[in-house]
Write a protein that holds these residues in place. Structure first.
Motif, PDB file in Angstrom:
ATOM      1  N   ASP A 114      42.619  36.115  45.291  1.00  0.00           N
ATOM      2  CA  ASP A 114      41.508  36.132  46.228  1.00  0.00           C
ATOM      3  C   ASP A 114      40.574  37.316  45.419  1.00  0.00           C
ATOM      4  O   ASP A 114      39.368  37.196  45.357  1.00  0.00           O
ATOM      5  N   ILE A 115      41.154  38.629  45.159  1.00  0.00           N
ATOM      6  CA  ILE A 115      40.331  39.712  44.681  1.00  0.00           C
ATOM      7  C   ILE A 115      39.946  39.225  43.337  1.00  0.00           C
ATOM      8  O   ILE A 115      38.698  39.379  42.908  1.00  0.00           O
ATOM      9  N   ILE A 116      40.895  38.560  42.540  1.00  0.00           N
ATOM     10  CA  ILE A 116      40.446  38.367  40.899  1.00  0.00           C
ATOM     11  C   ILE A 116      39.494  37.145  41.121  1.00  0.00           C
ATOM     12  O   ILE A 116      38.765  36.928  40.195  1.00  0.00           O
ATOM     13  N   LYS A 117      39.556  36.330  41.818  1.00  0.00           N
ATOM     14  CA  LYS A 117      38.420  35.001  42.154  1.00  0.00           C
ATOM     15  C   LYS A 117      37.124  35.427  42.327  1.00  0.00           C
ATOM     16  O   LYS A 117      36.354  35.198  41.648  1.00  0.00           O
ATOM     17  N   LYS A 118      36.935  36.701  43.274  1.00  0.00           N
ATOM     18  CA  LYS A 118      35.811  37.178  43.356  1.00  0.00           C
ATOM     19  C   LYS A 118      35.278  38.175  42.084  1.00  0.00           C
ATOM     20  O   LYS A 118      33.925  38.067  41.904  1.00  0.00           O
ATOM     21  N   GLN A 119      36.125  38.607  41.354  1.00  0.00           N
ATOM     22  CA  GLN A 119      35.947  39.522  40.399  1.00  0.00           C
ATOM     23  C   GLN A 119      35.696  38.557  39.190  1.00  0.00           C
ATOM     24  O   GLN A 119      34.369  39.271  38.351  1.00  0.00           O
ATOM     25  N   GLY A 125      39.822  27.790  38.852  1.00  0.00           N
ATOM     26  CA  GLY A 125      41.465  27.815  39.314  1.00  0.00           C
ATOM     27  C   GLY A 125      41.355  28.819  40.571  1.00  0.00           C
ATOM     28  O   GLY A 125      40.837  29.131  41.460  1.00  0.00           O
ATOM     29  N   LEU A 126      42.758  29.588  40.238  1.00  0.00           N
ATOM     30  CA  LEU A 126      42.945  30.728  41.085  1.00  0.00           C
ATOM     31  C   LEU A 126      43.114  30.134  42.628  1.00  0.00           C
ATOM     32  O   LEU A 126      42.472  30.705  43.676  1.00  0.00           O
ATOM     33  N   VAL A 236      45.660  38.163  34.984  1.00  0.00           N
ATOM     34  CA  VAL A 236      44.583  39.144  34.511  1.00  0.00           C
ATOM     35  C   VAL A 236      44.029  39.176  33.218  1.00  0.00           C
ATOM     36  O   VAL A 236      43.218  39.537  32.849  1.00  0.00           O
ATOM     37  N   GLU A 237      45.105  39.422  32.312  1.00  0.00           N
ATOM     38  CA  GLU A 237      44.964  39.379  30.734  1.00  0.00           C
ATOM     39  C   GLU A 237      44.194  37.963  30.480  1.00  0.00           C
ATOM     40  O   GLU A 237      43.294  38.186  29.595  1.00  0.00           O
ATOM     41  N   PHE A 238      44.367  37.063  30.930  1.00  0.00           N
ATOM     42  CA  PHE A 238      43.573  35.730  30.698  1.00  0.00           C
ATOM     43  C   PHE A 238      42.084  36.025  31.189  1.00  0.00           C
ATOM     44  O   PHE A 238      41.079  35.569  30.394  1.00  0.00           O
ATOM     45  N   ASN A 267      42.296  49.381  45.505  1.00  0.00           N
ATOM     46  CA  ASN A 267      40.809  49.648  45.059  1.00  0.00           C
ATOM     47  C   ASN A 267      39.947  48.237  45.361  1.00  0.00           C
ATOM     48  O   ASN A 267      38.909  48.400  45.237  1.00  0.00           O
ATOM     49  N   GLY A 268      40.712  47.101  45.476  1.00  0.00           N
ATOM     50  CA  GLY A 268      40.122  45.776  45.380  1.00  0.00           C
ATOM     51  C   GLY A 268      39.412  45.340  44.188  1.00  0.00           C
ATOM     52  O   GLY A 268      38.539  44.435  43.949  1.00  0.00           O
ATOM     53  N   LEU A 269      39.996  45.993  43.111  1.00  0.00           N
ATOM     54  CA  LEU A 269      39.501  45.570  41.857  1.00  0.00           C
ATOM     55  C   LEU A 269      40.557  45.727  40.826  1.00  0.00           C
ATOM     56  O   LEU A 269      41.452  46.606  40.798  1.00  0.00           O
ATOM     57  N   PHE A 270      40.835  44.675  39.962  1.00  0.00           N
ATOM     58  CA  PHE A 270      41.866  44.483  39.149  1.00  0.00           C
ATOM     59  C   PHE A 270      41.232  45.172  37.827  1.00  0.00           C
ATOM     60  O   PHE A 270      40.399  44.672  37.064  1.00  0.00           O
ATOM     61  N   THR A 271      42.208  45.821  37.046  1.00  0.00           N
ATOM     62  CA  THR A 271      42.340  46.075  35.622  1.00  0.00           C
ATOM     63  C   THR A 271      43.356  45.665  34.910  1.00  0.00           C
ATOM     64  O   THR A 271      44.441  45.289  35.437  1.00  0.00           O
TER      65      THR A 271
END
Length: 308
Positions: A114-119, A125-126, A236-238, A267-271
């Protein structure tokens, strides 16, 4: 002879000794007249008395006092673990992530998606992993309440393949469909489970009679617990580089992956997950690991497999 016997007789009223001398309510309930020391503040029974036995029964024969205190502590620990950590997740989820032998459950994976989809709004997908089909042992067909939707590239998805294992699939702008499996080299691991085939067909197989899938030589996990971490790390890498991802083999620092995931969720944010700085060889397609899914209809799954 001897002492003189007094002829005076003492008169005793026997009526006063009978129950009839009590009041009517006292007669009915058998209440006794108060006696000295009846109003003592506390009476401590002897250890072998019947009263002491009754007190032990009230506490419980099988539950000692110390055990009751431990149960209270366990109850308080459970309340702490059920406290909210981040949206949708509790403290117990955080402990599970940080546990070296903890498996990632669908709640953790779905919240990450959910976080990655918004980011990354440009990545398709996701979808929720709960859309994976389940096999009905009684009626035999596969079924699910909701199904995966067909998506256009670039797209990426985490799959639960039905054997307590997470993998990642993606479709790049060249329409190549690839799978990243951190246990693909395991002797007991087979990628093409029926559940995974159905999921891939629904996502990538619309209007296709067959789907060629490349099983990439991705980084392998060193234990039986980190598959969820590698699935999210590969996803995340993709997302950060969908056009050039996995041209070289990843080298994630497995010892840092759990702490990194916790940091991203808080953090609600992926690195990108940290990797070793050493150069890695180009990624290759594993020999005899090219999977082809044959479909019998345009909807992407074989007739009779699914029941809606």
């Amino acid at each position: 002879m001897g002492d003189n016997i007094s002829e005076t007789k003492k008169t005793i009223n026997l009526k006063q000794l009978s129950k009839n001398s009590l009041k009517r309510n006292d007669k009915k309930f058998g209440r006794k007249k108060p006696r000295p020391n009846d109003c003592d503040k506390e009476v401590i029974p002897a250890p072998d008395s019947a009263a002491a036995a009754l007190e032990q029964e009230d506490v419980g024969d099988d539950i000692p006092v110390k055990k009751i205190k431990l149960e209270c502590k366990e109850a308080s620990d459970k309340v702490i673990q059920d406290e909210k950590w981040v949206s949708g997740l509790t403290v117990s989820h955080k402990k599970n992530i940080l546990d070296p032998k903890g498996w990632l459950c669908s709640d953790i994976v779905n919240y990450s998606l959910d976080i990655i989809k918004k980011q990354f709004e440009h990545i398709h997908g996701l979808q929720l992993t709960n859309f994976a089909p389940l096999f009905d042992e009684q009626t035999k067909p596969w079924k699910c309440d909701k199904k995966f939707e067909h998506i256009q590239p670039p797209s990426v998805q985490v799959h639960h393949m039905g054997r307590s294992h997470w993998v990642t699939s993606f479709q790049n702008n060249n329409n190549e469909i690839c799978i990243l499996d951190s246990l693909s080299k395991s002797k007991n691991q087979t990628v093409n489970t029926p559940s995974l085939e159905i999921q891939l067909s629904l996502i990538y197989g619309r209007n296709k009679t067959s789907i060629p899938i490349k099983i990439l030589d991705s980084q392998q996990q060193e234990n039986g617990y980190d598959c969820g971490l590698f699935a999210i790390a590969n996803l995340v890498e993709f997302c950060f580089n969908p056009d050039y991802s996995f041209q070289t083999k990843t080298s994630f620092k497995s010892e840092s992956m759990r702490n990194h995931l916790v940091e991203c969720l808080e953090n609600g944010l992926f690195t990108q997950f940290p990797q070793n700085s050493s150069q890695t060889p180009d990624i290759t397609v594993l020999k005899h690991k090219i999977l082809t899914i044959n479909c019998c209809c345009s909807c992407g799954f074989q007739i009779g497999w699914m029941k809606w």
